[in-house]
Write a protein that holds these residues in place. Structure first.
Motif, PDB file in Angstrom:
ATOM      1  N   VAL A 171       6.926 -21.298 -13.176  1.00 18.55           N
ATOM      2  CA  VAL A 171       6.092 -20.439 -14.023  1.00 18.55           C
ATOM      3  C   VAL A 171       5.910 -19.065 -13.373  1.00 18.55           C
ATOM      4  N   ALA A 172       6.914 -18.649 -12.600  1.00 18.98           N
ATOM      5  CA  ALA A 172       6.981 -17.295 -12.044  1.00 18.98           C
ATOM      6  C   ALA A 172       5.808 -16.962 -11.125  1.00 18.98           C
ATOM      7  N   GLN A 173       5.466 -17.899 -10.241  1.00 20.09           N
ATOM      8  CA  GLN A 173       4.455 -17.647  -9.213  1.00 20.09           C
ATOM      9  C   GLN A 173       5.065 -17.941  -7.838  1.00 20.09           C
ATOM     10  N   PRO A 174       6.087 -17.193  -7.444  1.00 18.39           N
ATOM     11  CA  PRO A 174       6.798 -17.504  -6.193  1.00 18.39           C
ATOM     12  C   PRO A 174       5.963 -17.287  -4.936  1.00 18.39           C
ATOM     13  N   GLU A 175       5.035 -16.317  -4.959  1.00 13.24           N
ATOM     14  CA  GLU A 175       4.251 -16.053  -3.755  1.00 13.24           C
ATOM     15  C   GLU A 175       3.359 -17.240  -3.422  1.00 13.24           C
ATOM     16  N   ALA A 176       2.689 -17.784  -4.440  1.00  9.03           N
ATOM     17  CA  ALA A 176       1.844 -18.959  -4.218  1.00  9.03           C
ATOM     18  C   ALA A 176       2.702 -20.144  -3.794  1.00  9.03           C
ATOM     19  N   ALA A 177       3.881 -20.294  -4.416  1.00  5.60           N
ATOM     20  CA  ALA A 177       4.785 -21.387  -4.060  1.00  5.60           C
ATOM     21  C   ALA A 177       5.185 -21.290  -2.593  1.00  5.60           C
ATOM     22  N   LEU A 178       5.519 -20.082  -2.139  1.00  4.87           N
ATOM     23  CA  LEU A 178       5.942 -19.899  -0.752  1.00  4.87           C
ATOM     24  C   LEU A 178       4.823 -20.271   0.218  1.00  4.87           C
ATOM     25  N   GLN A 179       3.594 -19.897  -0.115  1.00  2.10           N
ATOM     26  CA  GLN A 179       2.481 -20.250   0.773  1.00  2.10           C
ATOM     27  C   GLN A 179       2.337 -21.759   0.913  1.00  2.10           C
ATOM     28  N   LEU A 180       2.489 -22.484  -0.184  1.00  3.52           N
ATOM     29  CA  LEU A 180       2.392 -23.943  -0.110  1.00  3.52           C
ATOM     30  C   LEU A 180       3.558 -24.535   0.675  1.00  3.52           C
TER      31      LEU A 180
END
Length: 351
Positions: A171-180
């Motif tokens: 859903v186009a939230q790569p920054e949050a994904a990377l943090q996790l």
């Protein structure tokens, strides 16, 4: 064919079938269990959980596996046009999308593009969107899930983080994904799900070397991982190693559950590897599949027309280009492309 990298379908759990999974991996957390909705759209993987855990959100037709409503809900996962029709009919106030996000890629892409819906909750099992203009989900909202998973092992926590990250990337939230993913890597440095997730993250940015390093880490942890093997296929394709990509894609496709996104990617890889017979077989399967589900087939027929042209089958090419023109959803540029190719083939062959 367009040489685009489609990596989203490569990111699901690498857990081997002989390993007994932690029960939490299959159970929605508080982020989804607290869902409230008067009129709910849900995808196919969400239906069993709703029936057993949240039947209060369902209508009587939802409980009938053979009802028109149930059938249409399943088809709408891959048919945004049908979803819009259903939304006009039922006026959903919430959407629940569970399971592997690649299975609902067409719908998720549409939700991201239109911005008509707000992402309100995410965990390792699914996503919740709402029509209202309330506060959008942010990483701080993951705290209840993190608290719930704290009692599990480091490996389980890492897998939960990786599975949540896959949904955020969808859903186009790569920054949050990377943090996790980075949090998961600190918890369990050898977790295959985390390594594969990082590979997908870098792959989608064209960071080939970093993606390669991470996918090899995932395969060193689980050499039979379909997720990591699929990611490696995309990496080989993106770096133009088409013959190697095709051989690996063929092996992965044979072991994977059927999915149109992955099958279409296989057709694209086959085209670049000049494996035209395999490309035609994949496209014909996709057309049959889409036709059964009531999805547009014109785009696939354009590709099939190109494949037949490449193999010298003029009649097959013209037939498919003509069939594509019957698709009312075919974009104008593809319609013009089909007409130009029909004229070119007829002029060349005298048909």
């Amino acid at each position: 064919m367009v040489a685009a990298v489609v990596a989203g379908g490569a990111f699901w759990s690498t857990r081997r079938t002989w390993q007994k999974p932690d029960p939490m991996l299959a159970v929605p957390s508080v982020a989804l269990a607290s869902l409230q909705a008067k009129t709910l759209y849900y995808n196919a993987p969400a239906r069993p959980w709703l029936i057993t855990q949240r039947a209060d959100l369902l209508t009587l037709p939802d409980l009938d596996a053979g009802s028109d409503r149930t059938r249409e809900f399943v088809q709408a996962m891959r048919n945004p046009k049908l979803f819009r029709q259903l939304d006009r009919k039922y006026r959903f106030d919430a959407l629940l999308i569970m399971g592997d996000p690649s299975e609902s890629k067409a719908l998720l892409d549409r939700l991201v593009e239109t911005k008509d819906w707000t992402l309100r909750a995410v965990d390792h099992t699914g996503l919740v969107f709402r029509r209202d203009a309330g506060k959008a989900w942010e990483l701080a909202d993951f705290a209840p899930v993190r608290a719930q998973m704290a009692a599990t092992s480091a490996q389980t926590q890492a897998t939960i983080l990786a599975q949540t990250a896959s949904k955020l990337m969808a859903v186009a939230q790569p920054e949050a994904a990377l943090q996790l993913l980075e949090e998961g890597a600190r918890l369990a440095p050898k977790n295959a799900d985390i390594a594969n997730g990082l590979a997908v993250y870098h792959l989608e940015r064209g960071e080939w070397q970093k993606a390669s390093e991470q996918v090899e880490r995932a395969l060193s942890a689980d050499r039979k991982s379909l997720a990591a093997l699929s990611t490696k296929t995309q990496l080989l394709y993106g770096t133009k190693h088409f013959a190697e990509a095709f051989e690996l894609s063929r092996k992965v496709i044979d072991r994977m559950p059927p999915d149109p996104v992955r099958l279409f990617q296989h057709a694209k890889i086959a085209h670049e590897a000049h494996a035209y017979k395999a490309e035609i077989e994949a496209l014909e399967k996709l057309i049959t599949w889409a036709d059964l589900e009531g999805r547009p087939v014109g785009g696939y027929q354009i590709y099939l027309g190109q494949a037949y042209t490449t193999t010298g089958n003029a009649k097959g090419a013209i037939d498919n280009y003509m069939a594509a023109l019957n698709d009312p959803d075919l974009p104008d540029d593809q319609r013009a492309f089909a007409r130009e190719n029909i004229a070119r083939i007829k002029k060349r062959t005298g048909q």
